[in-house]
Design a protein around this motif. Structure first.
Motif, PDB file in Angstrom:
ATOM      1  N   ILE A 150       0.843  -1.201   0.000  1.00  0.00           N
ATOM      2  CA  ILE A 150       0.000   0.000   0.000  1.00  0.00           C
ATOM      3  C   ILE A 150       0.882   1.256   0.000  1.00  0.00           C
ATOM      4  N   GLN A 151       1.925   1.223   0.830  1.00  0.00           N
ATOM      5  CA  GLN A 151       2.773   2.413   0.964  1.00  0.00           C
ATOM      6  C   GLN A 151       3.610   2.676  -0.288  1.00  0.00           C
ATOM      7  N   GLU A 152       4.054   1.615  -0.944  1.00  0.00           N
ATOM      8  CA  GLU A 152       5.093   1.813  -1.962  1.00  0.00           C
ATOM      9  C   GLU A 152       4.616   1.726  -3.405  1.00  0.00           C
ATOM     10  N   THR A 153       3.374   1.300  -3.613  1.00  0.00           N
ATOM     11  CA  THR A 153       2.896   1.192  -4.995  1.00  0.00           C
ATOM     12  C   THR A 153       2.547   2.577  -5.536  1.00  0.00           C
ATOM     13  N   GLN A 154       2.943   2.807  -6.776  1.00  0.00           N
ATOM     14  CA  GLN A 154       2.607   4.089  -7.413  1.00  0.00           C
ATOM     15  C   GLN A 154       1.965   3.833  -8.766  1.00  0.00           C
ATOM     16  N   GLY A 155       0.969   4.632  -9.109  1.00  0.00           N
ATOM     17  CA  GLY A 155       0.331   4.539 -10.416  1.00  0.00           C
ATOM     18  C   GLY A 155      -0.352   3.210 -10.673  1.00  0.00           C
ATOM     19  N   CYS A 156      -0.900   2.638  -9.660  1.00  0.00           N
ATOM     20  CA  CYS A 156      -1.479   1.297  -9.782  1.00  0.00           C
ATOM     21  C   CYS A 156      -2.530   1.133  -8.689  1.00  0.00           C
ATOM     22  N   THR A 157      -3.580   0.394  -9.010  1.00  0.00           N
ATOM     23  CA  THR A 157      -4.622   0.134  -8.012  1.00  0.00           C
ATOM     24  C   THR A 157      -4.214  -1.073  -7.167  1.00  0.00           C
ATOM     25  N   VAL A 158      -4.491  -0.989  -5.868  1.00  0.00           N
ATOM     26  CA  VAL A 158      -4.163  -2.117  -4.987  1.00  0.00           C
ATOM     27  C   VAL A 158      -5.443  -2.595  -4.321  1.00  0.00           C
TER      28      VAL A 158
END
Lengths: 162, 324
Positions: A150-158
Motif C-alpha cells: 500500500i505504501q510503496e505502490t505508485q500509479g497502480c490500483t491495490v
C-alpha cells in the motif's frame, strides 16, 4: 496502465486463498481481464538447519507444496469463470534456493520488492494481495507485505483482501 | 589422564596442577562432558578448558556447556571456544513468541566478515577432527555497556549534560557497525545492552555474540532495529524505566501522571519510551527518535541509516548544549 491486467500475489496462505476467491468473484465477468498469479518463493534460511541435507529436504518439500498450491489457485479462478487462457502462473524461485536453476529469481530479501518490480516492469494496473492482519508490534518487528505494498505502490490500483 | 595432556601442560603451563589434567579432546560432539582440565585440540593449537561460560539472568547462573573458557597453551592467551551446538527455541519478545535459532555457521560467517573490525569481537573458525564447527574467540576485556552506565554516579540531569552526549556519539558508531552487517545481508540477531562491551584499554564499544537468528523475511533487520532502539532508550534514560520502577525515581507527580499507553514501548508494554515527559530537558528532536519505538508510533525505522540520519543531529545538539 491497464487496470484489467492484474497481478495477484499468492503465497498459499489462507489470506492469499481469500484474495484468489475475491478476485475470482469480482473478475469473472470483466471483459479482457488477464490475471497473473505470482508466487514469490520464500525458503527457510540455511542457518535454521543443523546440516545441508535437512535444509535441502525441507526446501524440496516446500517447493513442491508451493507448486501444488499455485495450480490449485489457478483452478479456483477458473471455477469462478475466469477463462483458463486469461490466467498465467508465475513461480519466482528464490535466488537463495539450494536448487538454483532459475535464470530469473527473486531477491530472496523482500517479497514486496519482487512483486512491485514485476508490476512496474510489466505494466500491471492492479495488484491484489491478501492481508494476514498482523498486529502493529508484529509489523514493527517483522514487517507486513500488504502494508508495504500500500505504501510503496505508485500509479497502480491495490486491492487488499482481509 | 592422558599422558599427552600431561606433557602439554608440563611444557606450557607448569603451574597447572597435574592432578587436574584430564583428556585430549579432538571430537567436540559430546561438549557437555568436556570440562575443567580437558585440552581441546583444533587448528594445531591446544586449549586447556577452565570452565563453562555462564549466562547470568535474574540473579541465576545458567551454564552454557557449549561455550568453554580456555587457555591457549602455545601462546598463553585466554580464549573462548564456542563448540557446535544447533538449537531452536522460543523467546519472548514483549507479548510475542519468536522462534529463534542458534546457528554456529552464521556466527562463523560474521566473524569472517568483521575480521580486523574492532567494533566487533574477533575470532576464527576451526574444524575439529569430525569437522564440527569450533569458534576460537578473543576475549573482550571490558565491561558490559549497561553496567558501565549504571556505575556512573550522577543524577539524571547531570548525566544528561555531562555523559550522554559522549555516550550517544559513541553509540552512533555502534549503530553504524550494525549497519555494516546489514549491508552484507547479515543481522546481529541478539542486540541487547549486555552484548555491547566497553573495552577497558581503548574505550572502544564492541558487539559480541552473533549466533542467534530468526525468521523474518519482509523486515529482516526489524529485531536488530528494535534492539538498537532499546539500547538508545536505555542510554537516554540511564536505565530501563518501567511503569513499576517509576515511583522509585521520585519524580514530580505532574510529570508521571501525564503518561499514556502511547508513551510505552511498542513491544515491551511496561517500558516507558517517552522520556521527555519524565525529564523535560530532553530535547524534542531526540525524543522524537525515541518515539519511533513507542506504541503510538505512526512510522517505524526500516534501516540503521534512517535511525542514524535522525539521531546524528540530536547528538550534535546535545554536544552544543554541553559545551555552553
Amino acid at each position: 496502465m491497464q487496470t484489467q491486467k492484474i497481478l495477484l500475489a499468492f503465497d498459499s496462505s489462507e489470506s492469499s486463498y481469500n484474495a484468489v476467491a475475491y478476485a475470482g468473484s469480482m473478475l469473472a465477468h470483466v471483459p479482457d481481464v488477464h490475471v497473473t498469479l505470482v508466487f514469490v518463493e520464500r525458503l527457510p534460511d540455511r542457518d535454521f538447519f543443523p546440516d545441508e541435507a535437512s535444509w535441502r529436504a525441507e526446501c524440496d518439500s516446500r517447493t513442491q507444496a508451493h507448486h501444488r498450491h499455485l495450480s490449485a489457485a489457478r483452478t479456483r479462478l477458473t471455477e469462478y469463470g475466469i477463462p483458463a487462457a486469461a490466467i498465467d502462473e508465475r513461480y519466482l524461485a528464490s535466488c537463495k534456493s539450494p536448487f538454483g536453476q532459475a535464470t530469473v529469481c527473486s531477491t530472496g530479501e523482500s517479497v514486496v520488492e519482487d512483486i512491485l518490480r514485476i508490476q512496474r516492469e510489466e505494466g500491471y494496473g492492479t495488484v491484489i494481495v491478501g492481508k494476514r492482519g498482523v498486529s502493529r508490534t508484529e509489523a514493527f518487528l517483522f514487517g507486513s507485505v500488504s502494508n508495504r505494498i500500500i505504501q510503496e505502490t505508485q500509479g497502480c490500483t491495490v486491492w487488499v483482501v482481509g | 589422564m592422558s599422558s599427552e595432556v600431561r606433557e602439554l601442560i608440563r611444557t606450557h603451563l607448569p603451574e597447572f596442577p597435574l592432578r587436574h589434567c584430564r583428556h585430549l579432546v579432538t571430537d567436540t560432539t559430546q561438549f557437555m562432558s568436556i570440562d575443567y582440565g580437558d585440552v581441546i585440540r583444533v587448528a594445531n593449537r591446544h586449549y586447556l578448558v577452565y570452565k563453562n561460560e555462564m549466562e547470568r539472568r535474574f540473579g541465576l547462573e545458567d551454564p552454557k556447556y557449549w561455550v568453554k573458557r580456555c587457555h591457549e597453551l602455545e601462546t598463553g592467551e585466554r580464549k573462548i571456544l564456542k563448540l557446535e551446538f544447533f538449537e531452536t527455541f522460543p523467546i519472548q519478545v514483549g507479548r510475542l513468541n519468536v522462534e529463534c535459532f542458534r546457528s554456529p555457521d552464521k556466527e562463523s560467517r560474521i566473524l569472517d566478515l568483521v575480521r580486523g573490525d574492532m567494533r566487533f569481537m574477533q575470532g576464527f573458525t576451526a574444524r575439529d577432527a569430525v569437522d564440527r564447527n569450533v569458534r576460537v574467540l578473543d576475549i573482550v576485556s571490558g565491561r558490559r555497556l549497561d553496567i558501565t552506565v549504571d556505575r556512573l554516579d550522577a543524577d539524571h540531569a547531570t548525566y544528561f549534560r555531562t555523559h550522554l552526549p559522549g555516550l550517544l556519539r559513541t553509540y552512533l558508531g555502534a549503530i553504524r557497525a550494525i549497519g555494516t552487517l546489514h549491508e552484507h545481508g547479515e543481522r546481529h540477531g541478539d542486540i541487547r545492552r549486555d552484548h555491547l562491551y566497553v573495552e577497558f584499554e581503548t574505550g572502544q564499544w564492541r558487539w559480541i555474540d552473533f549466533d542467534y537468528t530468526f525468521k523474518s523475511y519482509e523486515h529482516p533487520f526489524g529485531l536488530d532495529l528494535f534492539g538498537l532502539g532499546n539500547i538508545l532508550v536505555f542510554l537516554v534514560g540511564k536505565a530501563n524505566i518501567t511503569v513499576q520502577s517509576l515511583e522509585s525515581l521520585g519524580l514530580p507527580e505532574e510529570r508521571t501522571e501525564k503518561l499514556t499507553s502511547d508513551d510505552l514501548s511498542i513491544v515491551i508494554p511496561n517500558r516507558i519510551v517517552n522520556l521527555r515527559k519524565l525529564y523535560p530537558y530532553i530535547p524534542e528532536q531526540l525524543n522524537r527518535v525515541l518515539m519511533h519505538f513507542a506504541a503510538g508510533a505512526p512510522v517505524f525505522y526500516n534501516t540503521t541509516t534512517e535511525l542514524m540520519e535522525d539521531l546524528t543531529p540530536c547528538v550534535e545538539e546535545l554536544e552544543r548544549l554541553a559545551s555552553r
